[in-house]
Design an enzyme around this catalytic site. Structure first.
Site, PDB file in Angstrom:
ATOM      1  N   SER A  60       0.830  -1.196   0.000  1.00 47.60           N
ATOM      2  CA  SER A  60       0.000   0.000   0.000  1.00 47.60           C
ATOM      3  C   SER A  60       0.873   1.257   0.000  1.00 47.60           C
ATOM      4  O   SER A  60       1.716   1.432  -0.869  1.00 47.60           O
ATOM      5  CB  SER A  60      -0.959  -0.044   1.191  1.00 47.60           C
ATOM      6  OG  SER A  60      -1.938   0.959   1.114  1.00 47.60           O
ATOM      7  N   ASP A 212      -5.963  -4.719  -1.464  1.00 48.45           N
ATOM      8  CA  ASP A 212      -4.844  -4.279  -0.612  1.00 48.45           C
ATOM      9  C   ASP A 212      -4.033  -5.465  -0.092  1.00 48.45           C
ATOM     10  O   ASP A 212      -4.585  -6.418   0.473  1.00 48.45           O
ATOM     11  CB  ASP A 212      -5.411  -3.481   0.567  1.00 48.45           C
ATOM     12  CG  ASP A 212      -4.364  -2.688   1.313  1.00 48.45           C
ATOM     13  OD1 ASP A 212      -3.395  -3.301   1.807  1.00 48.45           O
ATOM     14  OD2 ASP A 212      -4.510  -1.466   1.425  1.00 48.45           O
TER      15      ASP A 212
END
Length: 355
Positions: A60, A212
């Site tokens: 991320s 993610d």
């Protein structure tokens, strides 16, 4: 308060030569706009210029920082790395009053007072909003990070760099981590690693949709334990592990649950490393079956504990610079207390916390 028991530099470490640059790998945790804390950490480490960064793993925001770092280091050395990170976060902010989620002034003005956010009716409204899919409220699949990344990262430099980069994303259909390596890094890979499924449509790569990477590994440590990476690994976290008080309000409970969920994969990997270290010390592992790494950490605890979950979406320039300043201060503390141990021994006692 530190999550890891530090083994700070002692007289023997301080007596060792400190002028030479020491090889190290970086493991960068994800955490939205709080990634600006990592920006500050990296900026201070590059300014000090006593570490030779050979490999980076990230998820991320940590992956985005890692890509910008590798891009800048490859094309311009330490100063190039600092400039690339500065460029990344200026693009995130869009150089002034706007950020990747819209006009900061509008968002801040529309933000309700704290007492209203803890009102059960307000929370019910937030829950109702979460029932909407990004395929419904964002049918054109606009992702502002696409522009940010293409404007701030030289992907050709990343793919051709001698510095190894590992980026993790979660394969939605297979429920497993995919680790992308340097030659595969693109804007799509970084957006996949940062794709929160309530905000953005899954990013499809090679026919597989991704979310993610922090759901399964945050950040990935195992690629930094190979024979072709440095013996020293510096972990930079963004999600506090320790809290002094039990959360009581609905908002605080959600915030704490978010921290626990996104720290869980890291805790599992650290526990596995601690267990392997213990077995190796006992002679219970076959020779060559496990390579011990020297772990170091610059952690969010003590630096980001006062920030609520919603601030991970705040990309207002003043706030980002506050996070950067905190990161620089945290890195400065680590340089003074633990930097001399790099190349000699771990400055984190895994056994004390995770054995």
């Amino acid at each position: 308060m530190a999550i890891f028991k530090r083994k700070a530099a002692g007289p023997a470490d301080l007596a060792a030569p400190s002028s030479s640059r020491r090889s190290i790998s970086l493991a960068l945790q994800g955490g939205g706009a709080h990634g600006a804390f990592q920006w500050g950490v990296l900026d201070r480490l590059l300014e000090d210029d006593t570490l030779d960064i050979k490999a980076v793993s990230g998820v991320s925001a940590g992956a985005m920082n890692g890509a910008a770092l590798v891009s800048g280091l490859t094309t311009g050395g330490s100063e190039g790395g600092r400039a690339a990170l500065d460029k990344l976060w200026r693009e995130v902010n869009q150089s002034g009053g706007r950020n990747v989620f819209g006009d900061s002034a509008i968002w801040n003005a529309a933000s309700p007072p704290e007492w209203l956010k803890d009102n059960p009716f307000w929370r019910a409204g937030e829950t109702l909003a979460m029932t909407m899919s990004p395929y419904e409220f964002n049918p054109l699949n606009h992702n502002p990070m696409n522009r940010v990344l293409k404007a701030s990262v030289d992907f050709e430099a990343v793919r051709g760099s001698d510095i190894r980069l590992f980026v993790a994303a979660t394969a939605v259909r297979q429920a497993k981590t995919r680790l992308f390596t340097s030659s595969e890094i693109s804007a799509d890979v970084l957006m996949a690693s940062a794709c929160l499924p309530h905000l953005f449509q899954a990013v499809e790569i090679d026919g597989e949709p991704y979310w993610d990477g922090g759901y399964l590994t945050n950040p990935p440590l195992w690629p930094l334990t190979g024979e072709d990476t440095p013996d020293d690994v510096l972990l930079v976290t963004l999600n506090p592990m320790l809290r002094d008080e039990t959360p009581k309000s609905s908002g605080d409970i959600v915030d704490r649950l978010n921290e626990i969920v996104f720290n869980a994969p890291l805790v599992a990997e650290l526990r596995a490393l601690a267990m392997a270290e213990e077995l190796a010390a006992e002679g219970s592992l076959k020779p060559g079956a496990f390579r011990t790494v020297r772990l170091h950490a610059i952690e969010a605890d003590g630096w980001l504990n006062d920030l609520a979950l919603r601030t991970k979406f705040n990309t207002e320039w003043t706030f980002l610079n506050d996070l950067k300043a905190r990161g620089r201060a945290a890195a400065d503390d680590w340089l003074n207390t633990c930097r001399p141990t790099v190349g000699l021994r771990a400055s984190v006692d895994l056994q004390a916390r995770f054995a």
